[in-house]
Design a protein around this motif. Structure first.
Motif, PDB file in Angstrom:
ATOM      1  N   ALA A  10       0.840  -1.201   0.000  1.00 57.72           N
ATOM      2  CA  ALA A  10       0.000   0.000   0.000  1.00 57.72           C
ATOM      3  C   ALA A  10       0.878   1.256   0.000  1.00 57.72           C
ATOM      4  CB  ALA A  10      -0.939  -0.007   1.199  1.00 57.72           C
ATOM      5  N   TRP A  14       1.117   4.310  -2.639  1.00 56.29           N
ATOM      6  CA  TRP A  14       1.119   5.712  -2.248  1.00 56.29           C
ATOM      7  C   TRP A  14       2.264   6.436  -2.962  1.00 56.29           C
ATOM      8  CZ3 TRP A  14       1.402   7.459   3.605  1.00 56.29           C
ATOM      9  CH2 TRP A  14       1.399   8.861   3.687  1.00 56.29           C
ATOM     10  N   LEU A  43      -6.972   5.378  -0.331  1.00 58.61           N
ATOM     11  CA  LEU A  43      -5.927   4.499   0.195  1.00 58.61           C
ATOM     12  C   LEU A  43      -5.699   4.719   1.693  1.00 58.61           C
ATOM     13  CD1 LEU A  43      -3.876   2.353  -0.746  1.00 58.61           C
ATOM     14  CD2 LEU A  43      -2.295   4.228  -1.277  1.00 58.61           C
TER      15      LEU A  43
END
Length: 130
Positions: A10, A14, A43
């Motif tokens: 994740a 980003w 996110l």
């Protein structure tokens, strides 16, 4: 996949989105910028959830919790720096666009003044008969 791996995936996403934001700003592609920002916003809750899951995983496994947190802080610090750079670039781009807008407005006013100066006087429509 472990929660830690999912979390760092994740964070890689980003980073990818932050770099896409940077490119969008440099290209003045405001639609791409808006899309990147929307994806980053979506996110955030995922990262929050995965952070908690990874921390729980570390505690249960007996991992070096402080070392893991330090790696996490280092990763986040780099991403925050990218976000700051993008904010600065966006402020600069916005200032330039505002200056261009002011120049265009002034050019429009100048053009209007020139049109009034050079336009023939209109007759009132009345004719004098003497």
């Amino acid at each position: 996949m472990s929660a830690e791996q999912a979390l760092f995936d994740a964070y890689r996403e980003w980073r990818r989105l932050s770099k896409a934001e940077s490119k969008a700003i440099s290209l003045k592609d405001w639609n791409l910028l808006a899309e990147c920002q929307k994806l980053l916003q979506n996110l955030q809750p995922v990262i929050t959830r995965l952070t908690q899951e990874a921390q729980d995983e570390w505690k249960k496994s007996g991992a070096d919790f402080e070392a893991k947190k330090a790696r996490l802080r280092e990763t986040v610090a780099g991403l925050i720096e990218l976000a700051r750079e993008n904010q600065l670039s966006l402020r600069v781009a916005r200032a330039l666009l505002q200056a261009q807008g002011r120049q265009l407005a002034e050019a429009g006013r100048t053009l209007k003044r020139q049109q009034h100066s050079y336009a023939p006087a209109r007759s009132s429509g009345w004719m004098s008969f003497s």
